[in-house]
Every structure is written in C-alpha cells, then in structure tokens.
Design an enzyme around this catalytic site. Structure first.
Site: not given
Length: 468
Positions: A241, A310-311, A320, A368, A374, A409
């Site tokens: 991207i 950026a990530g 966990n 998610n 995230y 991607t």
C-alpha cells in the site's frame, strides 16, 4: 494476489455456472487512468423544492464537464443549470424511465422533516434500476449536529440509514455515499464530488463524509496534476500500500519522500528512484525519529503532506501475547504518529495548509480475533484524528484517516484460504480492494482543494459487513 474467482465469475461459462448455483457474481471495478474524464455518462439530479445546494452543484458540474438531467421532482434544476452554462433536460417521459445513468445525485439539504422523505422514495424508486454498473450515488445533506431544530436534525440523520441500505441493495459495483455539507462550505465541495463520482473511489461505499468550512478559500488548481509542486512524506513506502500511495502522489505531480526502515533500503531506493523522489531510511519507532524528520523537512523547505502509512502486526490472542509484542505495535502504529505530528507542527516543518493523512484499519472499527494490540492502535489513530482536527484547523492544517478493509497485498495473500475468501466476499463489492484504492482516497484528502475535509475517517472496504 489475483482473485481467481472474480475472473471465473465473469467468464462466459463461469457466469452461467455462478448464476445457476446462486453464487456471488462480483463485477470488475472500474479504476481511474490518467487523462480520463471524472465521469463517463449522464448524472441525474434529484432533490426537493427547498434544495439548498443546486447553485453550487451546477458550478461543479460545469467545471467537471458532466452531462446532467433532472428528475421530475426537481424541475428547478433546468433554470439553475442553464444559468451556470450547462445544457440539461428532463429524464424520462410521462413517468417512464429515461436513459441509463452513470450517477445519481440527490440534494437533500432542504429536507426539514421526516414527513418529506417521500421525495427520496420517489427518486430512488424511479431510478434504482437505471444505474449502470460501477455507477455512483451521492446524497447531499446538512450536518445534523448543526441543524437549527430537532426535526431537521432527525431528517438529516436519517439519510445515513438510507444511503447505507442503498449501497447494499444496488449491487453491480455501484457505490453510494452521503456527504454532509456545512452551511457556508459549499465552495469546498468540488474535490469531494469529483472523487466520489469518479473511478478513483472504486472501493469506497456506504461512507459518510463531512465537508466543513476551511481557513482558506478552496485552491484553484490543475485537476490533472492536483499535487504539482507538493512535497509529500509517505512512510512505509517500500512495498504494498505504501508504494501505491507514493506512485499515486507522484502521478498527481508531487515530489515524494519515501520512508521505510533501514532493512528495506534496497526496495525503498528502487521505489524512490523510479518515482523521481527521495529515499529516507529511518526507523520511525526510534526515540530520535521525530527530530530527524523535523530536520529533514526543514532542510527541504517544509513538507506539504505527511502520510502515516507505516504499521506492523504482531498477532496473538491477548492471553498469549508477550509484553514486547503489545508495546511494539502500539508504539509504531499510534504513539509514533502522535510524536511525529507534534514535532512537525511545533517546529513549523509543515507548510501552511498542510495535510496529514493517517492509515487506520477496519480492525480499529470492528476489532479482530488475535489483534487486540493492532485494533487498539488503529482505533487510537481514529481517536487521534478526531481529537486533533480542531486544534490543527486553527493552524490551517487538516488531518483525516482512511480505514482499509480487505486489500490484496502480500500480507493478505498469506492469510489461510477460507479466511481470505470470507474477507474478499463479505462486502457489497464482493471482492477485495487493491492498494491503489487506498492510495486514491489518500490523494483526495491530500489535495489542496480538500481544505474542507478535516477529522474524517473513510473506510476503503467496499462496505465490508465487519463493523458496519
């Protein structure tokens, strides 16, 4: 990664099999190519007797060079369009549908009471079957929170339900959006209407956009090179991207400063050299990164646009997850953006009228499994955009965000097949988006003509069912 099913479902044999079995039949999306007009086909106008944006719309369609017609519920369009130098006419004869249409635009700004919603019903009832594949529908209203009385605010808020439902009903890759235009902000509407009516917005649907006033009048610019002369930093530019963003910015005339981590320097150099830009190898998560960027921007004479692309992901269920995985994601995806923005603004390294565009994620809206770190970071980006926008507006700077859904991607190619297919199909377009779809949306926010856009978060997800 290519979508094999999309090709199959649109082949002569595949389309018959898909239809016989009741399988999804996603349409190939029309995407923008340099030199093509904003819209190919007729735009039908609808509205009420008290529509407030017609004069502005006539000027915009004249600027675009669009062919327009009027629905029978908007007889005043002919005089308004003619006054702007547009040739127009009425669509259909004696309640019979007219020609096929590429776009519908309904000016609902004059809707004062829910009892007037029949005008919406009549317009979309008459026209829903007449929109061509990959068509566009835009409903224009006034921001409910700024309406003078509760009845008007209620009627305007109701438009969100209508547009989101239409986006799910019309199918055939037809995108539907709602644009709230603040009173006095009509002069800042053009860049948004150009984007939403064009193939640049191929994978954007079911969104609500707010156009407000700006500290400066809308800039006059070459619409074929809207970013000409602009210096734009794109982080995470060495692949995927990020590369697509840099390519679209360069296509639109910008000088791009491509940034990525030192480990990606070879790929970064290739992208920057190919686009005639600069390469900047830097770990933006490092403590010294904000000052390094300030120094680079000042040495460049200041930057016009910063794109925080950026990530990283470090997926684990929270039970966990090790502490360093949590900290790394939050630092790179969110805290770093905050520090960089603060440093660039405080130092004056961003030029007047600068744009900041951030990349969030649908995970930040819907959450998610296995991505608590995230999702927190990307939801935080949305919070940063919305809370910072009023403060930056005082300096003539805007900040907006895009929230990609399933984009084709390298990262999504590695997702297990069943999950990947679910991600592709569970949206109104029935397919995944391309990196260029995110890039085009960012270019719209970055445009000098988009000063009326501030604090928006637009999903580039084909109206994904997740978080809808």
């Amino acid at each position: 990664m290519s979508d094999a099913y999309l090709g199959f479902a649109n082949s002569p044999i595949g389309s018959r099999i898909a239809a016989a079995l009741g399988l999804p039949q996603p349409q190939p999306l029309e995407r923008f190519a340099p030199g093509q007009p904003v819209i190919r086909g007729t735009v039908l106008l609808g509205g009420t007797a008290t529509s407030e944006l017609l004069t502005a719309l006539a000027g915009i369609f004249h600027s675009i060079g669009a062919q327009t017609l009027a629905h029978r519920g908007l007889p005043q369009w002919t005089a308004t369009a003619n006054a702007a130098g547009l040739m127009t006419g009425r669509w259909g004869v004696e309640d019979q549908p007219g020609e096929k249409l590429k776009a519908l635009v309904f000016d609902a700004s004059g809707l004062d009471d829910s009892s007037q919603s029949d005008a919406l019903y009549q317009f979309f009832h008459d026209t829903a079957r007449s929109v061509l594949s990959c068509g566009r529908v835009v409903v224009l209203g006034r921001p409910p929170e700024a309406c003078a009385n509760p009845r008007k605010a209620t009627a305007q808020r109701a438009l969100e339900g209508l547009t989101r439902a239409l986006a799910k009903e019309l199918k055939r890759a037809i995108a539907v959006q709602l644009v709230y235009v603040a009173e006095g902000a009509e002069g800042h509407l053009e860049s948004t209407l150009r984007f939403l009516l064009s193939p640049r917005s191929a994978y954007v649907s079911g969104q609500v956009v707010r156009v407000g006033g700006a500290s400066q009048p809308a800039a006059a610019l070459d619409w074929n090179q809207p970013l000409a002369g602009k210096k734009i930093l794109v982080t995470g530019a060495s692949r995927g991207i990020g590369t697509a963003i840099a390519e679209v910015m360069a296509r639109d005339g910008a000088q791009v400063i491509c940034l990525d981590v030192p480990q990606a320097q070879d790929a970064l150099l290739e992208v920057a050299t190919r686009l005639g830009g600069k390469a900047l190898a830097l770990d933006i998560g490092a403590a010294e990164a904000p000052q390094a960027l300030v120094d680079a921007a000042l040495a460049d004479g200041g930057w016009d646009v910063v794109v925080h692309n950026a990530g990283i992901t470090r997926d684990k269920t929270i039970a966990n997850m090790k502490p360093h995985l949590w900290q790394a994601v939050v630092n790179v995806n969110l805290s770093t953006q905050e520090r960089i923005n603060e440093a660039l603004v405080a130092s004056g390294a961003l030029k007047p009228g600068a744009r900041i565009v951030c990349v969030s994620s649908i995970s930040g809206i819907a959450g998610n499994m296995g991505q608590t770190n995230y999702a927190l970071s990307k939801a935080g980006v949305i919070g940063m955009v919305q809370s910072t926008a009023p403060h930056l507006a005082a300096r003539g700077i805007t900040i907006n965000a895009v929230a990609p859904g399933f984009i084709e991607t390298q990262m999504t190619a590695a997702v297990p097949f069943a999950i990947r297919e679910a991600g592709r199909r569970m949206n109104s377009m029935g397919q995944g988006g391309q990196p260029v779809d995110v890039a085009e949306t960012i270019a719209w926010f970055a445009s000098p003509a988009s000063g009326g856009l501030n604090g928006n978060v637009v999903r580039v997800c084909g109206q994904s069912l997740l978080g809808a």
